[in-house]
Scaffold this motif. Structure first.
Motif, mmCIF file in Angstrom:
data_model
loop_
_atom_site.group_PDB
_atom_site.id
_atom_site.type_symbol
_atom_site.label_atom_id
_atom_site.label_comp_id
_atom_site.label_asym_id
_atom_site.label_seq_id
_atom_site.Cartn_x
_atom_site.Cartn_y
_atom_site.Cartn_z
ATOM 1 N N LEU A 152 0.665 -0.988 -0.078
ATOM 2 C CA LEU A 152 -0.268 0.231 0.218
ATOM 3 C C LEU A 152 0.954 1.391 -0.172
ATOM 4 O O LEU A 152 0.349 2.260 0.459
ATOM 5 C CB LEU A 152 -1.225 -0.204 1.028
ATOM 6 N N TYR A 153 1.785 1.569 -0.266
ATOM 7 C CA TYR A 153 2.574 2.545 -0.471
ATOM 8 C C TYR A 153 2.624 3.484 -1.970
ATOM 9 O O TYR A 153 1.974 2.760 -3.194
ATOM 10 C CB TYR A 153 4.591 1.716 -1.261
ATOM 11 N N PRO A 154 2.481 4.514 -1.426
ATOM 12 C CA PRO A 154 1.979 5.264 -2.598
ATOM 13 C C PRO A 154 2.309 4.927 -4.147
ATOM 14 O O PRO A 154 2.230 4.990 -5.213
ATOM 15 C CB PRO A 154 1.972 6.893 -1.799
ATOM 16 N N ILE A 235 6.337 -2.146 11.685
ATOM 17 C CA ILE A 235 6.293 -2.948 12.309
ATOM 18 C C ILE A 235 5.479 -1.811 13.086
ATOM 19 O O ILE A 235 5.870 -0.997 13.894
ATOM 20 C CB ILE A 235 7.212 -4.149 12.597
ATOM 21 N N VAL A 236 4.489 -3.024 13.698
ATOM 22 C CA VAL A 236 3.774 -2.865 15.384
ATOM 23 C C VAL A 236 3.434 -4.208 16.051
ATOM 24 O O VAL A 236 3.259 -5.398 15.443
ATOM 25 C CB VAL A 236 2.284 -1.953 15.099
ATOM 26 N N LEU A 237 3.808 -3.334 17.376
ATOM 27 C CA LEU A 237 3.562 -4.543 18.024
ATOM 28 C C LEU A 237 1.846 -4.571 18.990
ATOM 29 O O LEU A 237 2.214 -3.395 19.519
ATOM 30 C CB LEU A 237 5.107 -4.417 19.161
ATOM 31 N N ILE A 238 0.872 -5.307 18.800
ATOM 32 C CA ILE A 238 0.119 -5.278 19.743
ATOM 33 C C ILE A 238 0.032 -6.535 20.450
ATOM 34 O O ILE A 238 0.326 -6.973 20.752
ATOM 35 C CB ILE A 238 -0.821 -6.080 18.737
ATOM 36 N N ARG A 239 0.013 -5.298 22.038
ATOM 37 C CA ARG A 239 0.377 -5.987 22.540
ATOM 38 C C ARG A 239 -1.494 -7.155 23.504
ATOM 39 O O ARG A 239 -2.639 -6.441 23.239
ATOM 40 C CB ARG A 239 0.416 -4.875 24.132
ATOM 41 N N PRO A 240 -1.091 -7.500 24.700
ATOM 42 C CA PRO A 240 -2.191 -8.807 24.975
ATOM 43 C C PRO A 240 -2.871 -7.468 26.568
ATOM 44 O O PRO A 240 -2.666 -6.362 27.138
ATOM 45 C CB PRO A 240 -1.700 -9.702 25.127
ATOM 46 N N HIS A 241 -4.681 -7.777 26.244
ATOM 47 C CA HIS A 241 -5.280 -6.926 26.522
ATOM 48 C C HIS A 241 -5.084 -7.712 27.914
ATOM 49 O O HIS A 241 -5.272 -8.603 28.431
ATOM 50 C CB HIS A 241 -6.667 -6.765 26.823
ATOM 51 N N LEU A 255 3.013 -9.675 16.183
ATOM 52 C CA LEU A 255 4.343 -8.939 16.125
ATOM 53 C C LEU A 255 3.399 -9.177 14.344
ATOM 54 O O LEU A 255 2.726 -9.410 13.819
ATOM 55 C CB LEU A 255 5.216 -9.251 15.543
ATOM 56 N N TYR A 256 3.425 -7.197 13.732
ATOM 57 C CA TYR A 256 2.551 -7.138 12.825
ATOM 58 C C TYR A 256 3.590 -6.036 12.028
ATOM 59 O O TYR A 256 3.624 -4.865 12.260
ATOM 60 C CB TYR A 256 0.804 -6.542 12.728
ATOM 61 N N PHE A 257 3.484 -6.152 10.403
ATOM 62 C CA PHE A 257 4.639 -5.077 9.298
ATOM 63 C C PHE A 257 3.110 -4.763 8.852
ATOM 64 O O PHE A 257 1.916 -4.887 8.923
ATOM 65 C CB PHE A 257 4.747 -6.348 7.933
ATOM 66 N N THR A 258 3.746 -2.812 9.163
ATOM 67 C CA THR A 258 2.319 -1.625 8.624
ATOM 68 C C THR A 258 1.543 -1.636 7.315
ATOM 69 O O THR A 258 1.925 -1.652 6.995
ATOM 70 C CB THR A 258 2.998 -0.879 9.465
ATOM 71 N N ASP A 259 2.714 -3.011 6.169
ATOM 72 C CA ASP A 259 2.614 -3.089 5.364
ATOM 73 C C ASP A 259 2.855 -4.273 4.724
ATOM 74 O O ASP A 259 3.445 -4.972 4.742
ATOM 75 C CB ASP A 259 3.566 -2.403 3.950
ATOM 76 N N PRO A 260 1.885 -4.767 4.183
ATOM 77 C CA PRO A 260 1.752 -6.409 3.943
ATOM 78 C C PRO A 260 2.605 -6.880 2.619
ATOM 79 O O PRO A 260 3.544 -7.973 2.814
ATOM 80 C CB PRO A 260 0.370 -6.864 3.862
#
Length: 392
Positions: A152-154, A235-241, A255-260
């Motif tokens: 999704l990079y422009p 990347i973004v690290l999503i923490r456990p609730h 762990l997720y990359f902000t662009d697939p």
């Protein structure tokens, strides 16, 4: 130019702060955005050798040129000493929206802002394009596999460049130009292996020891490098609730990359067709949906309100949206295109523990149907507006 959802918040911040900083990954569209929103301000690129030399040798005289007019300073982190001198100008000139600062090296930008300009700068994070933005521009690919592969990079939407060519150049630029300036990354080839190992873990709970062992680095180095990728907004690290309902919970982030597309390229995926039965397909699709939620937050100038939930027995909710301070909205993410009652199994379990209602429970899937079922709402990946209200 594809109109960006962050434009409204950027204008708002410029009405309240004397300076605004737009941070984000390299090539996410920061320069294009600020130049379109602030065409009346002089544009100064501090990667230009002559301009940078003047700013480094005589920062006071350099900034004096723009004290009255203001300016857009692009790649401003290349001249760190400017921040201290800029502090004095902002204290004297309190008119809002005079200076717009952008930069690709977020770790250096934020360090300088926190040291010299705290309280004087409004900050907005700009990630690559959202699906909502490309749909509005009429350039939405036919299948989500094409989005996962092409990213999704422009630039991949504004030019005929092939995704593999774009990402090969992108990775080299990031590593060669940005990381070699940092003392905590001495071995760039090992860091590139580290990025590939991270891509193979998209959508997974992080096991720091396993990641370190696969790369031949220490546990602490793996943590430092993950922090570096997170600060770079790659990347973004999503923490456990923390809500446990008397259950033992996992404590490590996902762990997720902000662009697939970047993750797909690092994982060696050659084309969109490769994703048909690829083991990473589910994790990349989850990354796509999670970061779509995150872009809603960032474009509004807000921090993430996203978590996941998993207990020691393996029950898991892919995304928990913390809404209005205490309400928790569960979202499951499934890459399959055919709806199944199994999609709602974990939602039903979590609702039984939490007392949440089906009308505030969602499954986002790879199809295009919107169905209200007894356990929750089934929503296609291109029609997620019912969830966006809990993010805005």
């Amino acid at each position: 130019m594809i109109k960006r959802d962050a434009e409204e918040k950027l204008r708002s911040l410029a009405l309240g702060f004397p300076a605004v900083s737009v941070i984000g990954p390299r090539q996410s569209g920061k320069t294009t955005l600020v130049r379109s929103v602030f065409p009346h301000l002089p544009y100064i690129l501090l990667e230009d050798p002559d301009t940078r030399a003047f700013a480094e040798e005589d920062p006071r005289s350099f900034l004096a040129q723009f004290e009255e007019s203001g300016a857009v300073f692009d790649e401003v982190q290349r001249v760190p000493q400017l921040f201290s001198y800029l502090q004095g100008i902002l204290d004297r000139q309190t008119k809002p929206g005079k200076f717009i600062l952008t930069g690709s090296q977020n770790f250096l930008m934020m360090e300088q802002i926190s040291q010299s300009l705290a309280g004087r700068v409004g900050i907005i994070k700009l990630l690559p394009l959202s699906m909502r933005e490309i749909a509005r521009a009429g350039v939405m690919p036919d299948t989500y596999e094409e989005i996962l592969y092409g990213g999704l990079y422009p630039r991949t939407y504004s030019s005929p460049i092939h995704p593999s060519d774009f990402y090969s150049s992108y990775i080299q630029t990031y590593i060669e130009r940005d990381l070699r300036q940092l003392k905590q990354v001495q071995n760039l080839s090992t860091f590139q292996i580290f990025m590939k190992m991270c891509a193979h873990r998209s959508g997974q709970i992080i096991n720091y020891s396993s990641l370190a062992n696969d790369c031949g680095i220490t546990h602490n180095t793996a943590k430092e490098w993950l922090s570096l990728l997170e600060t770079s907004l790659l990347i973004v690290l999503i923490r456990p609730h923390h809500k446990n309902f008397n259950k033992r919970l996992v404590k490590m982030p996902k762990l997720y990359f902000t662009d697939p597309g970047l993750a797909a390229h690092l994982s060696g995926i050659q084309n969109a067709d490769d994703l048909g039965y690829h083991p990473l397909k589910g994790g990349l699709f989850e990354s796509l949906i999670l970061t779509e939620f995150l872009k809603i937050r960032y474009n509004a100038g807000k921090e993430s309100n996203l978590y996941f939930w998993r207990d020691k027995l393996g029950h898991e909710i892919d995304c928990i949206i913390e809404y209005a301070g205490s309400d928790l909205i569960p979202v499951e993410i499934k890459s399959g295109r055919t709806a199944s009652s199994d999609f709602f199994k974990e939602i039903a379990y979590w609702n039984g523990l939490s007392g949440n209602t089906p009308d505030r429970s969602f499954v986002v899937y790879g199809g295009d149907q919107h169905q209200r079922r007894s356990a929750g709402q089934l929503i296609g990946y291109q029609e997620m507006e019912p969830i966006f209200s809990y993010l805005e």
